[in-house]
Motif scaffolding. Structure first.
Motif, mmCIF file in Angstrom:
data_model
loop_
_atom_site.group_PDB
_atom_site.id
_atom_site.type_symbol
_atom_site.label_atom_id
_atom_site.label_comp_id
_atom_site.label_asym_id
_atom_site.label_seq_id
_atom_site.Cartn_x
_atom_site.Cartn_y
_atom_site.Cartn_z
ATOM 1 N N ARG A 29 -18.128 30.505 9.996
ATOM 2 C CA ARG A 29 -19.184 29.823 9.268
ATOM 3 C C ARG A 29 -18.592 28.650 8.516
ATOM 4 N N ARG A 32 -19.296 27.701 2.198
ATOM 5 C CA ARG A 32 -20.443 27.486 1.338
ATOM 6 C C ARG A 32 -20.053 26.655 0.125
ATOM 7 N N LYS A 35 -21.990 27.824 -6.077
ATOM 8 C CA LYS A 35 -23.254 27.784 -6.794
ATOM 9 C C LYS A 35 -23.067 27.057 -8.111
#
Length: 155
Positions: A29, A32, A35
């Motif tokens: 993947r 990310r 956050k």
């Protein structure tokens, strides 16, 4: 003529384990992004609010005395002078309203009707706003050690 076909049999066949022990390859993947949490602005301390109010209202000879270790009544004492009765009252009103607006509770005030010496008890901070002649008479800086030389403070 249409032929009817039976649905495929989804039941496991005999002698076939339900779970496999073969390692599962992780899918690759894209990393990310971290956050980002919304940052709440920090609330200024009551001492900083008081000092800012004194500066904004043009209070004179502002002195801050650290009371930690000297007494349990407060952590800091702030002493300032106003030029007249009206100035002393206006400085005290501004401090009390700003502390209330910033969420530091309702400070207790003494001496506001005469405005020669106004005492504001803001919990851990005590503020004295004097007229100059009254301030020199009581000389709180000397009493609480605000004007002690550096050698005496170090011990």
């Amino acid at each position: 003529m249409d032929t009817v076909t039976e649905p495929p049999d989804f039941r496991p066949k005999r002698n076939t384990p339900l779970l496999t022990t073969a390692p599962i390859k992780a899918a690759k993947r894209a990393p990310r992004a971290p956050k980002v949490l919304p940052v709440e602005p920090t609330k200024p301390s009551a001492l900083q609010i008081i000092l800012d109010c004194l500066e904004d209202s043009k209070a004179e000879e502002v002195t801050t005395i650290d009371l930690l270790g000297k007494t349990s009544i407060a952590d800091h004492m702030v002493i300032a002078s106003g030029r007249s009765d009206r100035h002393v009252g206006a400085v005290a009103d501004q401090i009390v309203s700003k502390l209330r607006d910033e969420g530091h509770g309702n400070a207790k005030v003494e001496g506001l009707p005469l405005c020669e010496w106004v005492l504001i008890d803001a919990g851990d901070i005590i503020v004295h706003v004097f007229k100059p002649d009254i301030r020199s008479f009581y000389n709180l800086e000397k009493m609480w050690g605000g004007d002690r030389p550096e050698e005496a403070v170090r011990r």
